[in-house]
Design a protein around this motif. Sequence first.
Motif, PDB file in Angstrom:
ATOM      1  N   ASP A  16       0.799  -1.227   0.000  1.00 50.12           N
ATOM      2  CA  ASP A  16       0.000   0.000   0.000  1.00 50.12           C
ATOM      3  C   ASP A  16       0.829   1.274   0.000  1.00 50.12           C
ATOM      4  N   PHE A  17       2.048   1.206  -0.530  1.00 46.10           N
ATOM      5  CA  PHE A  17       2.901   2.396  -0.573  1.00 46.10           C
ATOM      6  C   PHE A  17       2.547   3.285  -1.762  1.00 46.10           C
ATOM      7  N   ALA A  18       2.253   2.679  -2.895  1.00 49.08           N
ATOM      8  CA  ALA A  18       1.908   3.444  -4.088  1.00 49.08           C
ATOM      9  C   ALA A  18       1.065   2.596  -5.029  1.00 49.08           C
ATOM     10  N   ARG A  19       0.380   3.280  -5.930  1.00 50.98           N
ATOM     11  CA  ARG A  19      -0.437   2.600  -6.933  1.00 50.98           C
ATOM     12  C   ARG A  19      -0.078   3.191  -8.294  1.00 50.98           C
ATOM     13  N   TYR A  20       0.101   2.311  -9.279  1.00 46.17           N
ATOM     14  CA  TYR A  20       0.406   2.722 -10.647  1.00 46.17           C
ATOM     15  C   TYR A  20      -0.780   2.395 -11.537  1.00 46.17           C
ATOM     16  N   SER A  21      -1.270   3.401 -12.239  1.00 44.85           N
ATOM     17  CA  SER A  21      -2.388   3.205 -13.165  1.00 44.85           C
ATOM     18  C   SER A  21      -2.033   3.798 -14.511  1.00 44.85           C
ATOM     19  N   LEU A  22      -2.576   3.193 -15.566  1.00 43.66           N
ATOM     20  CA  LEU A  22      -2.471   3.763 -16.901  1.00 43.66           C
ATOM     21  C   LEU A  22      -3.830   4.374 -17.206  1.00 43.66           C
ATOM     22  N   LEU A  23      -3.820   5.674 -17.479  1.00 45.44           N
ATOM     23  CA  LEU A  23      -5.047   6.414 -17.739  1.00 45.44           C
ATOM     24  C   LEU A  23      -5.143   6.735 -19.230  1.00 45.44           C
ATOM     25  N   ASN A  24      -6.364   6.813 -19.737  1.00 42.76           N
ATOM     26  CA  ASN A  24      -6.544   7.222 -21.127  1.00 42.76           C
ATOM     27  C   ASN A  24      -6.429   8.743 -21.234  1.00 42.76           C
ATOM     28  N   ALA A  25      -6.657   9.290 -22.418  1.00 42.76           N
ATOM     29  CA  ALA A  25      -6.514  10.729 -22.634  1.00 42.76           C
ATOM     30  C   ALA A  25      -7.470  11.544 -21.761  1.00 42.76           C
ATOM     31  N   LYS A  26      -8.607  10.949 -21.373  1.00 48.56           N
ATOM     32  CA  LYS A  26      -9.559  11.636 -20.491  1.00 48.56           C
ATOM     33  C   LYS A  26      -9.197  11.445 -19.016  1.00 48.56           C
ATOM     34  N   GLN A  27      -8.071  10.779 -18.797  1.00 43.15           N
ATOM     35  CA  GLN A  27      -7.517  10.494 -17.463  1.00 43.15           C
ATOM     36  C   GLN A  27      -8.436   9.607 -16.628  1.00 43.15           C
ATOM     37  N   THR A  28      -8.995   8.601 -17.318  1.00 43.06           N
ATOM     38  CA  THR A  28      -9.768   7.542 -16.679  1.00 43.06           C
ATOM     39  C   THR A  28      -8.912   6.277 -16.696  1.00 43.06           C
ATOM     40  N   GLU A  29      -8.884   5.538 -15.608  1.00 42.35           N
ATOM     41  CA  GLU A  29      -8.047   4.336 -15.521  1.00 42.35           C
ATOM     42  C   GLU A  29      -8.489   3.283 -16.532  1.00 42.35           C
ATOM     43  N   VAL A  30      -7.504   2.773 -17.296  1.00 40.58           N
ATOM     44  CA  VAL A  30      -7.775   1.685 -18.243  1.00 40.58           C
ATOM     45  C   VAL A  30      -7.015   0.417 -17.866  1.00 40.58           C
ATOM     46  N   VAL A  31      -5.888   0.553 -17.173  1.00 39.15           N
ATOM     47  CA  VAL A  31      -5.105  -0.598 -16.715  1.00 39.15           C
ATOM     48  C   VAL A  31      -4.463  -0.223 -15.384  1.00 39.15           C
ATOM     49  N   ARG A  32      -4.507  -1.156 -14.438  1.00 41.23           N
ATOM     50  CA  ARG A  32      -3.788  -0.954 -13.175  1.00 41.23           C
ATOM     51  C   ARG A  32      -2.615  -1.922 -13.133  1.00 41.23           C
ATOM     52  N   SER A  33      -1.469  -1.418 -12.735  1.00 37.25           N
ATOM     53  CA  SER A  33      -0.277  -2.248 -12.633  1.00 37.25           C
ATOM     54  C   SER A  33      -0.418  -3.227 -11.474  1.00 37.25           C
ATOM     55  N   GLN A  34       0.256  -4.349 -11.600  1.00 34.61           N
ATOM     56  CA  GLN A  34       0.299  -5.311 -10.498  1.00 34.61           C
ATOM     57  C   GLN A  34       1.169  -4.787  -9.365  1.00 34.61           C
ATOM     58  N   TYR A 105      -1.791   8.422 -23.487  1.00 33.57           N
ATOM     59  CA  TYR A 105      -2.143   7.882 -22.180  1.00 33.57           C
ATOM     60  C   TYR A 105      -1.300   8.605 -21.131  1.00 33.57           C
ATOM     61  N   PHE A 106      -1.619   8.349 -19.888  1.00 36.79           N
ATOM     62  CA  PHE A 106      -0.851   8.908 -18.780  1.00 36.79           C
ATOM     63  C   PHE A 106      -0.582   7.811 -17.768  1.00 36.79           C
ATOM     64  N   ILE A 107       0.649   7.739 -17.300  1.00 38.63           N
ATOM     65  CA  ILE A 107       0.954   6.876 -16.168  1.00 38.63           C
ATOM     66  C   ILE A 107       0.716   7.713 -14.914  1.00 38.63           C
ATOM     67  N   GLU A 108      -0.148   7.221 -14.051  1.00 42.85           N
ATOM     68  CA  GLU A 108      -0.425   7.914 -12.792  1.00 42.85           C
ATOM     69  C   GLU A 108       0.239   7.140 -11.659  1.00 42.85           C
ATOM     70  N   VAL A 109       1.050   7.829 -10.889  1.00 44.57           N
ATOM     71  CA  VAL A 109       1.643   7.250  -9.690  1.00 44.57           C
ATOM     72  C   VAL A 109       1.000   7.957  -8.510  1.00 44.57           C
ATOM     73  N   LYS A 110       0.371   7.169  -7.656  1.00 47.83           N
ATOM     74  CA  LYS A 110      -0.297   7.728  -6.485  1.00 47.83           C
ATOM     75  C   LYS A 110       0.349   7.147  -5.231  1.00 47.83           C
ATOM     76  N   ALA A 111       1.005   8.000  -4.466  1.00 46.79           N
ATOM     77  CA  ALA A 111       1.621   7.570  -3.204  1.00 46.79           C
ATOM     78  C   ALA A 111       0.556   7.485  -2.118  1.00 46.79           C
ATOM     79  N   ASN A 112       0.745   6.524  -1.220  1.00 42.35           N
ATOM     80  CA  ASN A 112      -0.154   6.363  -0.079  1.00 42.35           C
ATOM     81  C   ASN A 112      -1.624   6.363  -0.527  1.00 42.35           C
ATOM     82  N   PRO A 113      -1.990   5.490  -1.481  1.00 45.86           N
ATOM     83  CA  PRO A 113      -3.318   5.555  -2.085  1.00 45.86           C
ATOM     84  C   PRO A 113      -4.478   5.326  -1.130  1.00 45.86           C
ATOM     85  N   ASP A 114      -4.252   4.596  -0.066  1.00 39.82           N
ATOM     86  CA  ASP A 114      -5.333   4.318   0.884  1.00 39.82           C
ATOM     87  C   ASP A 114      -5.187   5.129   2.168  1.00 39.82           C
TER      88      ASP A 114
END
Length: 153
Positions: A16-34, A105-114
Motif C-alpha cells: 500500500d505504498f503506491a499505486r500505478y495506473s495507466l489512464l486514457n486521454a480523459k484520465q480515466t483508468e484503463v489498466v492498473r499495474s500489479q 495515455y498517462f501513467i499515474e503514480v499515487k503515493a499512499n493511495p489508501d
Amino acid sequence: MEWDPREGHTHWHFTDFARYSLLNAKQTEVVRSQKEAFCLAATDAIDYTVKNANWKPSNTDLHTACGSQTSLSVREVLDVGSGDTYAQFRPGQSFDITDLPNGTYFIEVKANPDNRLVEASTSNNVALRKVILGGTLHKRTVKVPPVGLIDAP
C-alpha cells in the motif's frame, strides 16, 4: 509487509505504498499495474541539493535493506534526496498494453493511495507522465515526451 518470492525480488515489501495506473486521454483508468508493494532503499541519488538531504544514506542495497525470508524485522528508509528505482525487467513493473488502441495515455503514480501513512501533506501524492502508444500489433511503440530535464530513451 509481504514476502515477495519472485525472481529479482526475494525480499520483504511494504504494501500500500503506491499505486500505478495507466489512464486514457480523459484520465480515466484503463489498466492498473500489479505493482503495489515496495522494498524501500536509497538506490539512487536524486537531488542532494534539497534541504536536509542525506549525502550518505545507509540502506542503499535492496538485499540488506529489505531482509531475508526469516527476518524478524526490517527497516525500510528512503532518505531525503534519494530515490528508489525499480528496473522494468523486474516482475510487476509493467502494464499490459496489448489490447489498447494507439493514442495518448498517462501513467499515474499515487503515493499512499489508501491514506494508511501519516503525512504532513498529501498535496504531492499524485504524479502523471504522458506516454504515446503507436505502431502495429506485435510492433508497438511507446514514446515518452521529456519533462523538464528528464528524458526517457
